[in-house]
Motif scaffolding. Structure first.
Motif, PDB file in Angstrom:
ATOM      1  N   VAL A   1       0.861  -1.192   0.000  1.00 39.27           N
ATOM      2  CA  VAL A   1       0.000   0.000   0.000  1.00 39.27           C
ATOM      3  C   VAL A   1       0.886   1.225   0.000  1.00 39.27           C
ATOM      4  O   VAL A   1       1.758   1.375   0.865  1.00 39.27           O
ATOM      5  N   GLY A   2       0.662   2.117  -0.962  1.00 44.40           N
ATOM      6  CA  GLY A   2       1.540   3.263  -1.128  1.00 44.40           C
ATOM      7  C   GLY A   2       1.669   4.121   0.116  1.00 44.40           C
ATOM      8  O   GLY A   2       2.759   4.574   0.467  1.00 44.40           O
ATOM      9  N   ARG A   3       0.541   4.340   0.828  1.00 43.98           N
ATOM     10  CA  ARG A   3       0.553   5.230   1.990  1.00 43.98           C
ATOM     11  C   ARG A   3       1.301   4.643   3.170  1.00 43.98           C
ATOM     12  O   ARG A   3       1.824   5.373   4.022  1.00 43.98           O
ATOM     13  N   THR A   4       1.389   3.303   3.237  1.00 43.41           N
ATOM     14  CA  THR A   4       1.979   2.660   4.407  1.00 43.41           C
ATOM     15  C   THR A   4       3.343   2.024   4.131  1.00 43.41           C
ATOM     16  O   THR A   4       3.956   1.477   5.051  1.00 43.41           O
ATOM     17  N   ALA A   5       3.806   2.090   2.889  1.00 47.77           N
ATOM     18  CA  ALA A   5       5.060   1.404   2.524  1.00 47.77           C
ATOM     19  C   ALA A   5       6.273   1.961   3.244  1.00 47.77           C
ATOM     20  O   ALA A   5       7.286   1.265   3.388  1.00 47.77           O
ATOM     21  N   THR A   6       6.193   3.210   3.715  1.00 46.44           N
ATOM     22  CA  THR A   6       7.341   3.832   4.388  1.00 46.44           C
ATOM     23  C   THR A   6       7.277   3.714   5.903  1.00 46.44           C
ATOM     24  O   THR A   6       8.092   4.322   6.600  1.00 46.44           O
ATOM     25  N   ARG A   7       6.327   2.955   6.432  1.00 48.47           N
ATOM     26  CA  ARG A   7       6.275   2.759   7.880  1.00 48.47           C
ATOM     27  C   ARG A   7       7.539   2.046   8.348  1.00 48.47           C
ATOM     28  O   ARG A   7       8.115   1.249   7.599  1.00 48.47           O
TER      29      ARG A   7
ATOM     30  N   TYR B   1     -11.736   7.251   6.293  1.00 51.12           N
ATOM     31  CA  TYR B   1     -10.289   7.067   6.217  1.00 51.12           C
ATOM     32  C   TYR B   1      -9.920   5.929   5.258  1.00 51.12           C
ATOM     33  O   TYR B   1      -8.983   6.038   4.464  1.00 51.12           O
ATOM     34  N   ALA B   2     -10.677   4.830   5.327  1.00 49.82           N
ATOM     35  CA  ALA B   2     -10.363   3.649   4.521  1.00 49.82           C
ATOM     36  C   ALA B   2     -10.545   3.896   3.032  1.00 49.82           C
ATOM     37  O   ALA B   2      -9.935   3.187   2.211  1.00 49.82           O
ATOM     38  N   HIS B   3     -11.352   4.866   2.664  1.00 46.03           N
ATOM     39  CA  HIS B   3     -11.553   5.161   1.240  1.00 46.03           C
ATOM     40  C   HIS B   3     -10.283   5.709   0.586  1.00 46.03           C
ATOM     41  O   HIS B   3     -10.187   5.693  -0.641  1.00 46.03           O
ATOM     42  N   GLN B   4      -9.329   6.175   1.388  1.00 46.20           N
ATOM     43  CA  GLN B   4      -8.067   6.640   0.810  1.00 46.20           C
ATOM     44  C   GLN B   4      -7.293   5.514   0.138  1.00 46.20           C
ATOM     45  O   GLN B   4      -6.599   5.738  -0.853  1.00 46.20           O
ATOM     46  N   ASP B   5      -7.405   4.301   0.685  1.00 41.48           N
ATOM     47  CA  ASP B   5      -6.534   3.196   0.279  1.00 41.48           C
ATOM     48  C   ASP B   5      -7.258   2.106  -0.503  1.00 41.48           C
ATOM     49  O   ASP B   5      -6.697   1.029  -0.715  1.00 41.48           O
ATOM     50  N   LYS B   6      -8.471   2.346  -0.921  1.00 42.71           N
ATOM     51  CA  LYS B   6      -9.278   1.227  -1.426  1.00 42.71           C
ATOM     52  C   LYS B   6      -8.677   0.558  -2.661  1.00 42.71           C
ATOM     53  O   LYS B   6      -8.772  -0.670  -2.808  1.00 42.71           O
TER      54      LYS B   6
ATOM     55  N   ASP C   1      -5.872  -1.513  -1.366  1.00 40.55           N
ATOM     56  CA  ASP C   1      -6.406  -2.585  -0.515  1.00 40.55           C
ATOM     57  C   ASP C   1      -6.926  -3.758  -1.352  1.00 40.55           C
ATOM     58  O   ASP C   1      -6.774  -4.924  -0.961  1.00 40.55           O
ATOM     59  N   ILE C   2      -7.528  -3.448  -2.488  1.00 45.57           N
ATOM     60  CA  ILE C   2      -8.020  -4.518  -3.361  1.00 45.57           C
ATOM     61  C   ILE C   2      -6.856  -5.374  -3.845  1.00 45.57           C
ATOM     62  O   ILE C   2      -6.914  -6.609  -3.823  1.00 45.57           O
ATOM     63  N   LYS C   3      -5.772  -4.720  -4.233  1.00 44.07           N
ATOM     64  CA  LYS C   3      -4.598  -5.453  -4.726  1.00 44.07           C
ATOM     65  C   LYS C   3      -3.951  -6.280  -3.612  1.00 44.07           C
ATOM     66  O   LYS C   3      -3.455  -7.382  -3.864  1.00 44.07           O
ATOM     67  N   ALA C   4      -3.948  -5.725  -2.392  1.00 44.75           N
ATOM     68  CA  ALA C   4      -3.285  -6.401  -1.276  1.00 44.75           C
ATOM     69  C   ALA C   4      -4.178  -7.424  -0.579  1.00 44.75           C
ATOM     70  O   ALA C   4      -3.718  -8.156   0.293  1.00 44.75           O
ATOM     71  N   GLY C   5      -5.468  -7.459  -0.938  1.00 41.37           N
ATOM     72  CA  GLY C   5      -6.387  -8.397  -0.297  1.00 41.37           C
ATOM     73  C   GLY C   5      -6.844  -7.952   1.075  1.00 41.37           C
ATOM     74  O   GLY C   5      -7.248  -8.773   1.902  1.00 41.37           O
ATOM     75  N   ILE C   6      -6.789  -6.634   1.347  1.00 40.11           N
ATOM     76  CA  ILE C   6      -7.220  -6.080   2.637  1.00 40.11           C
ATOM     77  C   ILE C   6      -8.710  -5.753   2.565  1.00 40.11           C
ATOM     78  O   ILE C   6      -9.181  -5.177   1.569  1.00 40.11           O
ATOM     79  N   ARG C   7      -9.438  -6.078   3.602  1.00 44.04           N
ATOM     80  CA  ARG C   7     -10.881  -5.827   3.638  1.00 44.04           C
ATOM     81  C   ARG C   7     -11.182  -4.607   4.497  1.00 44.04           C
ATOM     82  O   ARG C   7     -10.468  -4.310   5.451  1.00 44.04           O
ATOM     83  N   SER C   8     -12.268  -3.918   4.159  1.00 41.37           N
ATOM     84  CA  SER C   8     -12.659  -2.721   4.921  1.00 41.37           C
ATOM     85  C   SER C   8     -14.114  -2.392   4.630  1.00 41.37           C
ATOM     86  O   SER C   8     -14.701  -2.880   3.639  1.00 41.37           O
ATOM     87  N   THR C   9     -14.699  -1.558   5.481  1.00 44.61           N
ATOM     88  CA  THR C   9     -16.069  -1.094   5.236  1.00 44.61           C
ATOM     89  C   THR C   9     -16.132  -0.237   3.984  1.00 44.61           C
ATOM     90  O   THR C   9     -17.173  -0.185   3.319  1.00 44.61           O
ATOM     91  N   ALA C  10     -15.037   0.436   3.636  1.00 42.28           N
ATOM     92  CA  ALA C  10     -15.027   1.239   2.412  1.00 42.28           C
ATOM     93  C   ALA C  10     -15.282   0.365   1.194  1.00 42.28           C
ATOM     94  O   ALA C  10     -16.049   0.738   0.292  1.00 42.28           O
ATOM     95  N   LEU C  11     -14.658  -0.812   1.150  1.00 42.28           N
ATOM     96  CA  LEU C  11     -14.865  -1.735   0.036  1.00 42.28           C
ATOM     97  C   LEU C  11     -16.216  -2.437   0.142  1.00 42.28           C
ATOM     98  O   LEU C  11     -16.877  -2.694  -0.872  1.00 42.28           O
ATOM     99  N   ARG C  12     -16.634  -2.743   1.361  1.00 49.55           N
ATOM    100  CA  ARG C  12     -17.912  -3.443   1.560  1.00 49.55           C
ATOM    101  C   ARG C  12     -19.094  -2.553   1.175  1.00 49.55           C
ATOM    102  O   ARG C  12     -20.046  -3.010   0.543  1.00 49.55           O
ATOM    103  N   LEU C  13     -19.043  -1.291   1.530  1.00 44.84           N
ATOM    104  CA  LEU C  13     -20.177  -0.399   1.294  1.00 44.84           C
ATOM    105  C   LEU C  13     -20.129   0.245  -0.087  1.00 44.84           C
ATOM    106  O   LEU C  13     -21.175   0.515  -0.673  1.00 44.84           O
ATOM    107  N   GLY C  14     -18.927   0.522  -0.578  1.00 44.72           N
ATOM    108  CA  GLY C  14     -18.773   1.048  -1.931  1.00 44.72           C
ATOM    109  C   GLY C  14     -19.588   2.301  -2.187  1.00 44.72           C
ATOM    110  O   GLY C  14     -19.491   3.294  -1.454  1.00 44.72           O
TER     111      GLY C  14
END
Length: 372
Positions: free
Chosen positions: A146-152, A256-261, A264-277
């Motif tokens: 995930v681009g936003r978290t790769a530098t953690r 917040y989760a809509h920033q990474d959707k 997240d799809i590519k990484a297989g991460i689940r979230s309410t942002a993807l669930r609710l669309g």
């Protein structure tokens, strides 16, 4: 005549003329020794720590939490970033439900216990840091995708997992020291939240509702604050307050989760942002309405007064504006809406304090009449 078009490093020739160099700053800018502000592309969660600008010939700086972290010694810096001290919004969102509960538990006409607020503030910093450390240890491989978290720090290799584990032990030890300052009931209640802290990072792998588990974790202070002040929970107040906090988390963390959707799809991460669309906004309205109803119920059970309900009305308007103007496909807008929830929480805290003071004044009136 000022050499505004001449080079800042021009030298006087034998014939008294300045030699020019192309692509150089003006003489006036050199005399002022100022630097124009640089533009930067937006990155969610990252802001300039020191942004110099020329204002009437003087340098002006805006100091932020990121600036403090950047000024720390090099070996310490990755650990501060692992705690997210450079991004304090998460600490605020963890702390505010604690402050609501402490303020609601205050005696009528009294300010909230400032010592307790400070203690919970320290606990919020430590527990948020511990939670982020656990999260990053679990998510090292996912964060790299995930681009936003790769530098953690753990994802980029600045901190190893064994080092993070030792650091986690230190944070939890300090947090335990804070918890031991409370009464026995609160110690047991606070310890019960550790299972949520440890298991939350796993939820994004097995459910589209990790934001719900985050809400259960982040709002534990709504129970703990009242217990720390009164010695035990008044469930008629604490449960509606806790429920409201969980609904609030579903609002801001879905945004917040809509920033990474896409990542997240590519990484297989689940979230309410993807669930609710595309149905995100109607669901957010439902969460916001439930939050407001819960806060109204908590206020009624706590005997709150007019200023509290005025603040609650302002909070409702704030939520409505957040949701109505939200662009779920624009990461920068999602970040701004997410961060604005700190102001929402502070507004409610102010309403609780003012309502409690007003309640004390209202109750003092009949007592003065009886005493006369």
């Amino acid at each position: 005549m000022l050499p505004t078009q001449l080079t800042c490093r021009g030298t006087l020739s034998a014939f008294g003329r300045f030699r020019r160099r192309p692509a150089c700053c003006s003489g006036l800018q050199t005399l002022l020794k100022e630097e124009e502000p640089r533009t930067a592309t937006f990155r969610p969660g990252v802001r300039r720590s020191l942004s110099p600008s020329v204002v009437r010939g003087r340098r002006r700086f805006s100091v932020s939490a990121a600036a403090i972290v950047n000024a720390a010694p090099g070996p310490v810096r990755p650990y501060l970033r692992l705690m997210r001290l450079d991004k304090p919004i998460g600490t605020w969102l963890l702390y505010l439900p604690c402050s609501w509960s402490i303020a609601l538990a205050a005696e009528p006409g009294c300010l909230p216990d400032l010592g307790m607020l400070a203690l919970f503030g320290a606990g919020a910093v430590l527990m948020r840091g511990a939670g982020c450390t656990v999260n990053d240890m679990w998510d090292k491989e996912l964060d790299k995708k995930v681009g936003r978290t790769a530098t953690r720090p753990i994802a980029c290799g600045a901190v190893s997992r064994p080092q993070a584990l030792v650091f986690l032990g230190g944070q939890l030890s300090l947090a335990l020291g804070v918890l031991l300052c409370l009464n026995y009931y609160s110690i047991a209640l606070g310890a019960a939240s550790l299972s949520l802290v440890v298991t939350y990072p796993l939820m994004k792998r097995i459910t589209h509702w990790p934001q719900l588990v985050l809400g259960l974790t982040f709002n534990w202070g709504a129970l703990l604050g009242w217990a720390a002040v009164r010695g035990a929970c008044d469930w008629s107040v604490c449960l509606p307050l806790y429920f409201s906090g969980v609904m609030w988390t579903l609002v801001y963390d879905t945004i917040y989760a809509h920033q990474d959707k896409e990542d997240d799809i590519k990484a297989g991460i689940r979230s309410t942002a993807l669930r609710l669309g595309e149905r995100t906004k109607p669901w957010l309205c439902g969460f916001g309405a439930a939050m407001t109803a819960g806060l109204a119920a908590a206020g009624l059970q706590a005997g709150q007064s007019g200023p509290y309900y005025a603040a609650l009305a302002a909070v409702t308007l704030h939520l409505a504006r957040q949701i109505s103007t939200l662009d779920v496909d624009e990461p920068e807008d999602c970040w701004k809406k997410f961060v604005s929830n700190r102001n929402l929480g502070l507004l409610l805290l102010l309403g609780i304090v003012a309502g409690n003071l007003w309640k004390g004044r209202r109750e003092a009136g009949p007592q003065r009449i009886l005493s006369n």
